[in-house]
Design a protein around this motif. Structure first.
Motif, PDB file in Angstrom:
ATOM      1  N   MET A  87      39.240  49.920  46.888  1.00 51.50           N
ATOM      2  CA  MET A  87      38.644  48.972  47.837  1.00 51.50           C
ATOM      3  C   MET A  87      38.733  47.564  47.283  1.00 51.50           C
ATOM      4  SD  MET A  87      35.140  50.506  49.273  1.00 51.50           S
ATOM      5  CE  MET A  87      35.117  51.747  50.552  1.00 51.50           C
ATOM      6  N   ARG A  88      39.044  46.626  48.167  1.00 48.75           N
ATOM      7  CA  ARG A  88      39.088  45.229  47.753  1.00 48.75           C
ATOM      8  C   ARG A  88      37.693  44.749  47.392  1.00 48.75           C
ATOM      9  NH1 ARG A  88      44.132  43.067  49.189  1.00 48.75           N
ATOM     10  NH2 ARG A  88      45.241  44.365  50.699  1.00 48.75           N
ATOM     11  N   VAL A  89      37.648  43.619  46.680  1.00 51.23           N
ATOM     12  CA  VAL A  89      36.387  43.093  46.164  1.00 51.23           C
ATOM     13  C   VAL A  89      35.316  42.982  47.258  1.00 51.23           C
ATOM     14  CG1 VAL A  89      35.364  40.912  45.361  1.00 51.23           C
ATOM     15  CG2 VAL A  89      37.253  41.949  44.093  1.00 51.23           C
ATOM     16  N   LEU A  90      35.682  42.372  48.393  1.00 48.42           N
ATOM     17  CA  LEU A  90      34.682  42.169  49.447  1.00 48.42           C
ATOM     18  C   LEU A  90      34.126  43.506  49.946  1.00 48.42           C
ATOM     19  CD1 LEU A  90      33.339  39.880  51.168  1.00 48.42           C
ATOM     20  CD2 LEU A  90      34.936  40.524  52.973  1.00 48.42           C
ATOM     21  N   ASP A  91      35.005  44.510  50.072  1.00 51.65           N
ATOM     22  CA  ASP A  91      34.537  45.807  50.571  1.00 51.65           C
ATOM     23  C   ASP A  91      33.675  46.522  49.537  1.00 51.65           C
ATOM     24  OD1 ASP A  91      35.779  45.668  53.136  1.00 51.65           O
ATOM     25  OD2 ASP A  91      37.692  45.874  52.090  1.00 51.65           O
ATOM     26  N   ASN A  92      33.946  46.278  48.254  1.00 51.60           N
ATOM     27  CA  ASN A  92      33.060  46.814  47.218  1.00 51.60           C
ATOM     28  C   ASN A  92      31.666  46.208  47.341  1.00 51.60           C
ATOM     29  OD1 ASN A  92      33.872  48.729  44.919  1.00 51.60           O
ATOM     30  ND2 ASN A  92      35.754  47.576  45.288  1.00 51.60           N
ATOM     31  N   VAL A  93      31.619  44.904  47.618  1.00 57.87           N
ATOM     32  CA  VAL A  93      30.313  44.245  47.766  1.00 57.87           C
ATOM     33  C   VAL A  93      29.575  44.814  48.980  1.00 57.87           C
ATOM     34  CG1 VAL A  93      29.168  42.032  48.237  1.00 57.87           C
ATOM     35  CG2 VAL A  93      31.073  42.139  46.618  1.00 57.87           C
ATOM     36  N   LEU A  94      30.354  45.181  49.999  1.00 56.59           N
ATOM     37  CA  LEU A  94      29.741  45.626  51.252  1.00 56.59           C
ATOM     38  C   LEU A  94      29.380  47.115  51.256  1.00 56.59           C
ATOM     39  CD1 LEU A  94      31.903  43.576  53.732  1.00 56.59           C
ATOM     40  CD2 LEU A  94      29.414  43.499  53.537  1.00 56.59           C
ATOM     41  N   LEU A  95      29.685  47.811  50.166  1.00 58.55           N
ATOM     42  CA  LEU A  95      29.363  49.249  50.097  1.00 58.55           C
ATOM     43  C   LEU A  95      27.867  49.463  50.338  1.00 58.55           C
ATOM     44  CD1 LEU A  95      31.217  50.787  47.041  1.00 58.55           C
ATOM     45  CD2 LEU A  95      31.325  51.517  49.424  1.00 58.55           C
ATOM     46  N   GLY A  96      27.570  50.275  51.316  1.00 59.70           N
ATOM     47  CA  GLY A  96      26.164  50.607  51.533  1.00 59.70           C
ATOM     48  C   GLY A  96      25.392  49.597  52.368  1.00 59.70           C
ATOM     49  N   VAL A  97      26.025  48.518  52.781  1.00 58.58           N
ATOM     50  CA  VAL A  97      25.377  47.629  53.751  1.00 58.58           C
ATOM     51  C   VAL A  97      26.321  47.514  54.948  1.00 58.58           C
ATOM     52  CG1 VAL A  97      24.089  46.279  52.061  1.00 58.58           C
ATOM     53  CG2 VAL A  97      26.342  45.511  52.753  1.00 58.58           C
ATOM     54  N   SER A  98      25.802  47.166  56.093  1.00 57.81           N
ATOM     55  CA  SER A  98      26.674  47.109  57.266  1.00 57.81           C
ATOM     56  C   SER A  98      26.626  45.729  57.912  1.00 57.81           C
ATOM     57  CB  SER A  98      26.268  48.190  58.280  1.00 57.81           C
ATOM     58  OG  SER A  98      24.896  48.046  58.575  1.00 57.81           O
ATOM     59  N   GLY A 112      30.470  33.057  41.606  1.00 57.50           N
ATOM     60  CA  GLY A 112      31.631  32.356  41.080  1.00 57.50           C
ATOM     61  C   GLY A 112      32.962  33.000  41.425  1.00 57.50           C
ATOM     62  N   LEU A 113      32.991  33.801  42.490  1.00 58.91           N
ATOM     63  CA  LEU A 113      34.227  34.492  42.858  1.00 58.91           C
ATOM     64  C   LEU A 113      34.703  34.120  44.263  1.00 58.91           C
ATOM     65  CD1 LEU A 113      33.600  38.074  41.385  1.00 58.91           C
ATOM     66  CD2 LEU A 113      35.124  36.304  40.502  1.00 58.91           C
ATOM     67  N   ALA A 114      34.432  32.876  44.660  1.00 57.84           N
ATOM     68  CA  ALA A 114      34.937  32.404  45.960  1.00 57.84           C
ATOM     69  C   ALA A 114      36.451  32.527  45.967  1.00 57.84           C
ATOM     70  CB  ALA A 114      34.521  30.951  46.183  1.00 57.84           C
ATOM     71  N   GLY A 115      37.001  33.013  47.042  1.00 61.10           N
ATOM     72  CA  GLY A 115      38.453  33.124  47.167  1.00 61.10           C
ATOM     73  C   GLY A 115      39.021  34.418  46.601  1.00 61.10           C
ATOM     74  N   ARG A 116      38.173  35.249  45.979  1.00 58.42           N
ATOM     75  CA  ARG A 116      38.685  36.509  45.411  1.00 58.42           C
ATOM     76  C   ARG A 116      38.347  37.714  46.277  1.00 58.42           C
ATOM     77  NH1 ARG A 116      39.978  35.813  40.090  1.00 58.42           N
ATOM     78  NH2 ARG A 116      41.392  37.555  40.506  1.00 58.42           N
ATOM     79  N   GLU A 117      37.933  37.464  47.526  1.00 59.90           N
ATOM     80  CA  GLU A 117      37.472  38.550  48.395  1.00 59.90           C
ATOM     81  C   GLU A 117      38.500  39.664  48.539  1.00 59.90           C
ATOM     82  OE1 GLU A 117      37.394  35.363  49.070  1.00 59.90           O
ATOM     83  OE2 GLU A 117      35.353  34.815  49.700  1.00 59.90           O
ATOM     84  N   ARG A 118      39.783  39.283  48.585  1.00 59.06           N
ATOM     85  CA  ARG A 118      40.817  40.285  48.869  1.00 59.06           C
ATOM     86  C   ARG A 118      41.479  40.826  47.592  1.00 59.06           C
ATOM     87  NH1 ARG A 118      42.256  41.579  53.493  1.00 59.06           N
ATOM     88  NH2 ARG A 118      44.440  41.919  52.986  1.00 59.06           N
ATOM     89  N   ALA A 119      40.964  40.425  46.443  1.00 53.31           N
ATOM     90  CA  ALA A 119      41.522  40.955  45.190  1.00 53.31           C
ATOM     91  C   ALA A 119      41.141  42.427  45.031  1.00 53.31           C
ATOM     92  CB  ALA A 119      40.995  40.143  44.010  1.00 53.31           C
ATOM     93  N   TRP A 120      41.951  43.145  44.237  1.00 49.55           N
ATOM     94  CA  TRP A 120      41.620  44.530  43.873  1.00 49.55           C
ATOM     95  C   TRP A 120      40.842  44.502  42.561  1.00 49.55           C
ATOM     96  CZ3 TRP A 120      42.503  47.819  47.638  1.00 49.55           C
ATOM     97  CH2 TRP A 120      43.544  47.585  48.529  1.00 49.55           C
ATOM     98  N   SER A 125      38.986  40.559  35.463  1.00 49.92           N
ATOM     99  CA  SER A 125      38.554  40.803  34.086  1.00 49.92           C
ATOM    100  C   SER A 125      37.244  41.595  34.116  1.00 49.92           C
ATOM    101  CB  SER A 125      38.329  39.480  33.368  1.00 49.92           C
ATOM    102  OG  SER A 125      37.199  38.824  33.920  1.00 49.92           O
ATOM    103  N   GLY A 126      36.846  42.088  32.949  1.00 49.49           N
ATOM    104  CA  GLY A 126      35.583  42.828  32.859  1.00 49.49           C
ATOM    105  C   GLY A 126      34.393  42.003  33.333  1.00 49.49           C
TER     106      GLY A 126
END
Ligand SMILES: Nc1ncnc2c1ncn2[C@@H]1O[C@H](COP(=O)(O)OP(=O)(O)O)[C@@H](O)[C@H]1O
Ligand SMILES: [Mg+2]
Length: 255
Positions: A87-98, A112-120, A125-126
């Motif tokens: 799942m891309r970053v944004l979808d990971n954030v959205l897990l469990g919320v609708s 601090g991750l603006a623009g990284r929504e579609r990253a895998w 980095s860790g």
């Protein structure tokens, strides 16, 4: 203490937990006020994770008794970010919320991750992955954040940045926090209060009360560090360094 609401965010009474006859928690009482930041210290194997897992209600393998009262909305973060790799970053954030895509984007910007929504996840980095875990924890506006050594796997510099970030986020969102850590300085810098787990019980409950800056702040930190080292049974070497002369400056020229 001011800031206590009508009832604490967390109320734990006479909590016990054991694994196949091995007692780990032996009568824990703990209150955390709304918006209060509590750090839980203790030696390795003292039962810190067992306590956190009991509060998060993910400890079905443990036996025990006691009373736990928690807010309805709580989030948990661990040492590893536990992102779903497909799942891309944004979808990971959205897990469990609708239906909160816009809100999730805002929280990603906050960490601090603006623009990284579609990253895998594997492209991060860790430290960045742990920022995503924080965003996922905060998007639901929890009244309680449970964190089990969330910065334990990060390098020292990243850890310092994450401390500042967590402090900022907590100031902005005001959840109650229980942070498990074995890092005394991390506990002092972040928490309002430090509780210490030893032999299955909370053996100490210390307000941090750091002055804002300067000599008074350093003195309070040294005092608290010494107290905690003594309670944890570690030799305090910090004293030896405080009066040491700084290493000779070496001049470095570039170009
Ligand atoms: N699922 C489990 N099964 C059996 N023993 C466990 C389990 N989880 C933890 N323990 C034991 O409980 C004790 C406390 O562990 P833990 O809560 O992980 O300590 P800490 O987080 O403070 O290092 C340890 O002795 C550990 O071996
Ligand atoms: Mg642990």
């Amino acid at each position: 203490m001011s800031g206590w609401g009508p009832s604490p965010a967390v109320q734990v009474r006479a909590l016990t937990r054991s694994f196949t006859a091995k007692g780990v928690l032996n009568g824990i009482d703990l209150d955390i006020a709304p918006g209060e930041f509590v750090a839980l210290l203790g030696r390795s194997g003292s039962g810190k994770s067992t306590l956190l897992r009991a509060l998060a209600e993910i400890d079905h393998e443990a036996e025990g008794s006691g009373e736990i009262r928690l807010p309805e909305r709580l989030s948990v973060i661990f040492q590893d970010a536990r992102l779903l790799p497909w799942m891309r970053v944004l979808d990971n954030v959205l897990l469990g919320v609708s239906g909160q895509r816009a809100r999730a984007g805002e929280v990603l910007a906050e960490v601090g991750l603006a623009g990284r929504e579609r990253a895998w996840p594997h492209e991060l980095s860790g430290g960045e992955q742990q920022r995503v875990a924080l965003a996922r924890a905060l998007v639901r506006e929890p009244k309680l954040l449970l964190a089990d050594e969330p910065f334990g796997a990060l390098d020292a510099l990243t850890r310092v940045q994450m401390h500042a970030l967590l402090r900022r986020l907590v100031d902005a969102h005001r959840p109650a926090v229980l942070l498990v850590t074995h890092d005394i300085d991390e506990a002092m810098l972040l928490a309002d209060r430090i509780v210490l787990l030893d032999q299955g019980r909370l053996a100490a409950d210390l307000p941090v009360a750091l002055p804002g800056a300067g000599v008074a702040r350093r003195a309070r930190m040294a005092e608290l560090r010494a107290t905690l080292h003594r309670l944890l049974g570690v030799e305090d070497v910090a004293e030896d360094h405080t009066e040491a002369a700084p290493p000779p400056a070496t001049e470095v020229r570039y170009g």
